[in-house]
Design an enzyme around this catalytic site. Structure first.
Site, PDB file in Angstrom:
ATOM      1  N   ASP A 165       3.670 116.037  -4.918  1.00 34.74           N
ATOM      2  CA  ASP A 165       4.407 116.706  -3.858  1.00 34.74           C
ATOM      3  C   ASP A 165       4.729 118.152  -4.235  1.00 34.74           C
ATOM      4  O   ASP A 165       5.543 118.394  -5.117  1.00 34.74           O
ATOM      5  CB  ASP A 165       5.712 115.929  -3.628  1.00 34.74           C
ATOM      6  CG  ASP A 165       6.509 116.480  -2.458  1.00 34.74           C
ATOM      7  OD1 ASP A 165       5.954 117.274  -1.678  1.00 34.74           O
ATOM      8  OD2 ASP A 165       7.685 116.117  -2.339  1.00 34.74           O
ATOM      9  N   ASP A 216       2.209 123.053   2.250  1.00 33.62           N
ATOM     10  CA  ASP A 216       2.867 121.846   1.758  1.00 33.62           C
ATOM     11  C   ASP A 216       1.832 120.732   1.609  1.00 33.62           C
ATOM     12  O   ASP A 216       1.044 120.488   2.525  1.00 33.62           O
ATOM     13  CB  ASP A 216       3.954 121.446   2.764  1.00 33.62           C
ATOM     14  CG  ASP A 216       4.751 120.238   2.298  1.00 33.62           C
ATOM     15  OD1 ASP A 216       4.951 120.088   1.088  1.00 33.62           O
ATOM     16  OD2 ASP A 216       5.178 119.447   3.166  1.00 33.62           O
TER      17      ASP A 216
END
Ligand SMILES: *[C@@H]1O[C@H](CO)[C@@H](O)[C@H](O)[C@H]1NC(C)=O
Ligand SMILES: *[C@@H]1O[C@H](CO)[C@@H](O)[C@H](O)[C@H]1NC(C)=O
Length: 474
Positions: free
Chosen positions: A153, A352
């Protein structure tokens, strides 16, 4: 002498021609390879993942390289009863939670609300995940080494895993739960250490103290959270790449939508992120390629050795520990969209790894979908799916000619969106343009992982730049 009518006509049409040429030149993109090829040919059979994992992967296994698999595909070892694949609608519902939390984080500090003080209600939905575009890597922790499947992440910093004895709660995961007491290299971190204080910025929560052991807490956008002891442990990337004394969270109360995965690998750029902790070894550089579909494999590589030669860079800026990019313009089929640059500067953008679908300012999205539709008129539009309004029924086609979508990033870096990033498929009769509009032009834009598939994405955190290279997984 008065010019004849035909001469005037000639001059007028010549100027018109000139205007058109100049106009086109200004609008069209001037890189030789792009000019000739403004369309992709898409074979519809390529939409559907195979039921077996295609193990072929780029070249030899590089130093510091991990395989990346999609949590819901045949390449992940996850039990399909534990990790149920999501529909397009479910994917988007979860994706929106992540988008909302990113927005909140960049506007007001709502995410700093202390979860230890508040009663948190959780969406306890079995078979779900934190955000749905979860890509998984397997890392070894402890001595003897235990393999753990972690979500990677770029949108968070702390690395953590569920730990025995699960003093409050552990959700079900595929790997055996890590037992720090069985590892000869585990140590608790004391409350008075600098690393313990560093948790405040890495997690957004002030750490606590239990019998002089530092206690971390972090909550994610979908209200999933983990709380536990802050520890230090040996981390094994590959047999040649071992990191001693890596700071991580040993989770004793883990709840929410992580199901299946053992925890998370934090690739943000805060001081306690994996990237910062391994700065001496890898120079704050990592790159990944997300596979085109869930039946193939990508990679995550640490250090400069993973950087392909065809990479094109754009500067990044720190946006509350997220990776901010500057979007200058967008193109469809080689033609620049008429969007005021102000639209992009007002919203800003981040990249992201955990958001599935790219979110654009509504003004930019409507220009994009309009231009896309105008070049897709030979295919029948059909009803919308979730937040996708530009959907086609491709039941009667074998191949589709798709206009390329391109992006001009800061530093005038032009990058085509790979063909695997243009559509999201509900089924062959509902194939949708895989971009979405934010609610307001002022909402931050997000470059999502669907649009990143098959590219090598290079994060050179020390150099302040992010790179894109086509053909990253192949
Ligand atoms: C770490 O600290 C906790 C809380 O004080 C304690 O229960 C646990 O046994 C410690 N673990 C080790 C390996 O020292
Ligand atoms: C497996 O992946 C390789 C490399 O990406 C590709 O060339 C090959 O066609 C794939 N095979 C199948 C059966 O999809």
């Amino acid at each position: 002498m008065v010019p004849s009518n035909s001469l005037i006509l000639f001059i007028c049409s010549f100027s018109l021609f000139f205007l058109l040429v100049i106009g086109r030149k200004e609008l069209a993109l001037e890189t030789s390879e792009e000019e000739a090829h403004h369309y992709h040919t898409l074979h519809l059979s390529s939409f559907f993942p195979s039921s077996v994992c295609n193990l072929s992967i780029k070249g030899d296994k590089k130093r510091g390289s991990l395989e990346v698999v999609h949590k819901h595909g045949p390449c992940s070892k996850f039990n399909k009863d534990m990790v149920k694949p999501l529909t397009v609608e479910e994917t988007i519902t979860q994706d929106q939670l992540r988008v909302d939390s990113i927005k909140a984080r960049l506007t007001i500090n709502t995410w700093k609300k202390d979860i230890l003080d508040s009663k948190t209600t959780l969406p306890a939905k079995s078979g779900s995940t934190i955000g749905s575009g979860n890509y998984i890597v397997t890392i070894g922790l402890g001595t003897p080494k235990k393999d753990l499947s972690l979500i990677f992440d770029t949108g968070s910093d702390l690395t953590w895993t569920q730990c025995q004895p699960c003093a409050v709660y552990c959700y079900s995961q595929q790997d055996p739960i890590f037992a720090s007491s069985m590892s000869t290299t585990y140590t608790n971190i004391s409350c008075t250490s600098n690393e313990c204080s560093g948790l405040a910025s890495a997690t957004g929560h002030t750490p606590r103290c239990i019998s002089s052991t530092c206690v971390y807490a972090i909550q994610y956008g979908d209200k999933s959270f983990t709380v536990g002891f802050f520890g230090k442990e040996k981390l094994t990337i590959t047999s040649q790449d071992v990191i001693d004394g890596f700071f991580f969270g040993c989770g004793q109360n883990n709840q929410g939508l992580f199901h299946g995965a053992a925890g998370l690998l934090g690739l943000g750029h805060d001081k306690l992120s994996f990237v910062s902790q391994t700065a001496n070894k890898y120079g704050k550089v990592f790159s990944y390629c997300l596979p085109s579909k869930s039946s193939s494999i990508g990679y995550l590589t640490f250090g400069i050795s993973g950087v392909p030669s065809n990479v094109k860079y754009t500067p990044f800026s720190n946006k509350n520990s997220l990776y901010g990019l500057e979007l200058l313009a967008m193109y469809v089929g080689g033609t620049k969209l008429a969007i005021s640059p102000m639209v992009f500067t007002t919203s800003g953008m981040i990249i992201d790894s955990g958001t599935v679908i790219t979110r654009l300012p509504p003004t930019a999205y409507s220009a994009l979908s309009k231009a896309f539709r105008a070049q897709m008129t030979q295919y029948p539009l059909t009803r919308p799916v979730s937040l996708f309004d530009t959907c086609y029924d491709l039941s009667n086609f074998q191949t589709v000619s798709v206009p390329k979508i391109g992006v001009l990033w800061g530093g005038n870096t032009y990058v085509d969106v790979p063909i695997s990033g243009i559509f999201i498929v509900k089924d062959i009769s509902q194939v949708c343009l895989a971009f979405a509009a934010n609610e307001y032009d002022s909402d931050v834009g997000i470059w999502g992982n669907t649009q990143q598939k098959t590219q090598a994405i290079v994060y050179d955190v020390g150099g302040g730049k992010i790179g894109f290279a086509s053909g990253g997984c192949a």
